[in-house]
Motif scaffolding. Structure first.
Motif, PDB file in Angstrom:
ATOM      1  N   LEU A   1      40.768  33.607  43.836  1.00  0.00           N
ATOM      2  CA  LEU A   1      39.541  34.108  43.499  1.00  0.00           C
ATOM      3  C   LEU A   1      39.951  34.621  41.933  1.00  0.00           C
ATOM      4  O   LEU A   1      40.117  34.818  41.518  1.00  0.00           O
ATOM      5  CB  LEU A   1      38.919  35.630  44.028  1.00  0.00           C
ATOM      6  N   HIS A   2      38.974  34.071  41.675  1.00  0.00           N
ATOM      7  CA  HIS A   2      38.865  33.929  39.919  1.00  0.00           C
ATOM      8  C   HIS A   2      38.334  34.706  39.515  1.00  0.00           C
ATOM      9  O   HIS A   2      36.401  34.657  39.585  1.00  0.00           O
ATOM     10  CB  HIS A   2      38.813  32.654  39.364  1.00  0.00           C
ATOM     11  N   ILE A   3      38.303  35.584  38.737  1.00  0.00           N
ATOM     12  CA  ILE A   3      36.702  36.451  38.546  1.00  0.00           C
ATOM     13  C   ILE A   3      36.332  37.115  36.582  1.00  0.00           C
ATOM     14  O   ILE A   3      37.821  36.593  35.855  1.00  0.00           O
ATOM     15  CB  ILE A   3      37.391  38.075  38.785  1.00  0.00           C
ATOM     16  N   ASN A   4      35.694  36.379  35.936  1.00  0.00           N
ATOM     17  CA  ASN A   4      35.212  36.017  34.125  1.00  0.00           C
ATOM     18  C   ASN A   4      34.746  37.645  34.262  1.00  0.00           C
ATOM     19  O   ASN A   4      33.896  37.958  34.962  1.00  0.00           O
ATOM     20  CB  ASN A   4      34.230  35.221  34.149  1.00  0.00           C
TER      21      ASN A   4
ATOM     22  N   ILE B   1      31.996  41.001  52.953  1.00  0.00           N
ATOM     23  CA  ILE B   1      32.496  39.923  52.508  1.00  0.00           C
ATOM     24  C   ILE B   1      31.883  39.212  51.425  1.00  0.00           C
ATOM     25  O   ILE B   1      30.773  40.313  51.427  1.00  0.00           O
ATOM     26  CB  ILE B   1      31.743  39.289  53.664  1.00  0.00           C
ATOM     27  N   MET B   2      32.847  39.032  50.311  1.00  0.00           N
ATOM     28  CA  MET B   2      31.900  38.222  49.345  1.00  0.00           C
ATOM     29  C   MET B   2      31.934  36.603  49.679  1.00  0.00           C
ATOM     30  O   MET B   2      30.503  36.131  49.179  1.00  0.00           O
ATOM     31  CB  MET B   2      33.284  39.108  49.097  1.00  0.00           C
TER      32      MET B   2
ATOM     33  N   PRO C   1      28.192  38.233  42.077  1.00  0.00           N
ATOM     34  CA  PRO C   1      28.085  38.019  40.261  1.00  0.00           C
ATOM     35  C   PRO C   1      28.804  36.539  40.450  1.00  0.00           C
ATOM     36  O   PRO C   1      29.442  36.643  41.136  1.00  0.00           O
ATOM     37  CB  PRO C   1      28.403  39.091  39.697  1.00  0.00           C
ATOM     38  N   ASN C   2      27.876  36.085  39.885  1.00  0.00           N
ATOM     39  CA  ASN C   2      27.800  34.171  39.153  1.00  0.00           C
ATOM     40  C   ASN C   2      29.585  34.570  38.468  1.00  0.00           C
ATOM     41  O   ASN C   2      30.320  33.952  38.595  1.00  0.00           O
ATOM     42  CB  ASN C   2      27.592  33.337  39.069  1.00  0.00           C
TER      43      ASN C   2
END
Lengths: 113, 116
Positions: free
Chosen positions: B76-79, B45-46, B61-62
């Motif tokens: 879900l956005h990933i930077n 789970i995230m 991670p933020n």
């Protein structure tokens, strides 16, 4: 630290025979236990579940047994069919909205005709 | 008539890029989740959202930021993508049932993210 363990990575069974997949857990706070089936390149599909207040739940060819004192559950498939060949995940969860499923690592079942 | 859908199904990108994965459910559920399946095949789970409110935020991670514009969507956005972010990401939904949540979760087909 794995809270849900599926110690058999794979299982091979002949068509028509019984398949028994096993799962152990460590957290006594788990209230629900679920089995999911997964084909390659697809998402897990819900199969059957059992509440901690029961020791058996049956749905067609699929039966799940729960032994709370041993913290053990098993999925029985009778009779096994070639279409049952997939990865089976055992999962456990608590009893509140939004709680996560804690998954085992999965067991790959191969049913030969 | 797909119950839980995700887009894209495959995503290949370079390190350092920012990317988004979209998830939609048409089951009328009030709870949505993101799970990650890593190279060892563990499904973990995230995040989970109940009625658009963040319920679970595991040690992620933020750089990962979920957004739930309404109960039917959880994106879900990933930077600043890293090599270790390569995995299959699954969206799921469920319906809480009052005091006792049955927690039968329905999963989308997954998004395979490859970071080069």
């Amino acid at each position: 630290d794995q809270q849900v363990k599926q110690n058999s990575p794979s299982l091979s069974v002949q068509e028509g025979r019984i398949s028994i997949l096993n799962c152990d857990y460590t957290n006594s706070m788990f209230d629900y236990f679920l089995w999911y089936k997964k084909y390659p390149a697809e998402g897990p599909t819900f199969l059957i579940s059992i509440s901690s207040i029961k020791d058996k739940n049956e749905d067609g060819r699929f039966t799940v047994f729960l032994n709370k004192s041993a913290k053990h559950l098993s999925l029985h498939i009778v009779p096994s069919q070639p279409g049952d060949s997939a990865v089976y995940f055992c999962a456990a969860s608590g009893d509140w909205a939004g709680t996560a499923l804690i998954f085992g690592k999965g067991t790959t079942l191969s049913v030969s005709s | 008539d797909t119950a839980v859908s995700q887009t894209p199904k495959y995503l290949v990108t370079q390190m350092g890029n920012d990317k988004s994965i979209k998830c939609e459910q048409n089951l009328g559920h009030d709870t949505m989740y993101w799970y990650k399946q890593d190279s060892k095949k563990f499904l973990k789970i995230m995040f989970s959202y109940n009625n658009k409110e963040l319920i679970i935020n595991e040690t992620v991670p933020n750089r990962f930021s979920p957004k739930s514009p309404d109960k039917a969507h959880l994106n879900l956005h990933i930077n600043s993508l890293e090599l270790g972010d390569s995995a299959v990401y699954f969206c799921a939904s469920s319906q809480s049932r009052g005091i006792s949540s049955y927690n039968e979760q329905f999963f989308g087909p997954g998004t395979r993210l490859t970071v080069l």
